[in-house]
Scaffold this active site. Structure first.
Site: not given
Length: 295
Positions: A157, A160, A279
């Site tokens: 989002d 992370c 990520h």
């Protein structure tokens, strides 16, 4: 008469058997090592991860080869089937010799289209197995297993990196919220602007950030879902007085803040985790190791 199994069904059956055999072998290996022999249990975990990765790669290669050999043939068969249905319709107009009903022709055409759809699904599945996300995950799992760790998923989002660090701190009994971590990062950067400004440039001009641009950058770090990277990690390691390790699939472990002689916060950096790309995840002990410690 029993219908012969397709090559895909035979390969799937073979893969299930090989996985079952491997699990039996792994169980036998586990039974042979005493639970209180930590050194041998650690080596066992690494050996198991290697065996599972090798079998996965073997299965993926066999699926890829089968797909490359059969997908083209399947599509050609479908096209020929569709064309033959069309020819049958034409011949029915010109000759009364064809006794195939219109309903049967529709069923034949539907079956041909279904075979084409299944062939395309099989091809897509093989591409996914060979895809960068899947391969990255395999390599990361093997690297982490060597350290008796596994990935702990963190939501994607924009926060992370901070959430992953917060998760690691929570495991040490330190409750530090997302907002606080972002505020600490921004405050440290503001207080040490000379350490960060040389790495920040205006994307339009290429010039180093002005004071106003730098303040806007820090404000975004503190108050928005701006994605965190190397600069923010450097600021956090200094603010927390803790080393941070970054585990990657295709590169050595990066350690930031080695000068702090404390157990490091460990993050997993993934380039292909989601559609948007990069990520960060957290880590936790392997399930088997955690269960043994609880026992």
């Amino acid at each position: 008469m029993e219908e012969a199994e397709s090559p895909e069904e035979l390969l799937a059956k073979q893969h299930r058997k090989e996985k079952k055999d491997l699990q039996a072998k792994i169980q036998s290996m586990k039974n042979a090592v005493p639970k209180n022999d930590k050194k041998r249990r650690k080596q066992l975990t690494e050996d198991i991860a290697k065996l599972e990765a090798e079998l996965n790669q073997k299965h993926e290669e066999e699926l890829r080869q089968l797909s490359s050999n059969t997908v083209t043939a399947e599509v050609e068969e479908v096209v020929n089937g569709i064309e033959s249905v069309g020819l049958d319709n034409e011949e029915q107009k010109d000759s009364k010799e064809s006794r195939t009903s219109k309903a049967q022709k529709r069923r034949d055409k539907k079956a041909a289209m279904e075979r084409e759809r299944e062939a395309r699904i099989a091809e897509a599945e093989v591409e996914n197995l060979q895809g960068s996300r899947h391969q990255e995950g395999l390599r990361l799992r093997q690297k982490l297993a060597e350290r008796q760790l596994q990935i702990r998923e963190i939501q994607s989002d924009g926060h992370c990196m901070y959430r992953a660090i917060g998760d690691q701190l929570a495991g040490r009994g330190q409750a530090v919220g997302l907002s606080e971590l972002r505020a600490q990062t921004a405050d440290y950067m503001r207080g040490h602007a000379d350490d960060f400004l040389p790495f920040l440039t205006n994307p339009n001009t290429g010039d180093m950030f002005t004071a106003d641009e730098f303040e806007k950058y820090c404000s975004d770090v503190e108050s928005t879902a701006a994605w965190g990277g190397q600069l923010e990690l450097r600021a956090l390691t200094e603010a927390l007085k803790l080393p941070i390790e970054i585990v990657q699939a295709d590169a050595p472990v990066i350690t930031i803040g080695e000068e702090y002689k404390k157990p490091p916060v460990v993050l997993v950096y993934m380039r292909h985790a989601y559609g948007l790309g990069e990520h960060y995840n957290s880590v936790e002990p392997l399930a088997e190791v955690a269960n043994e410690e609880e026992g």
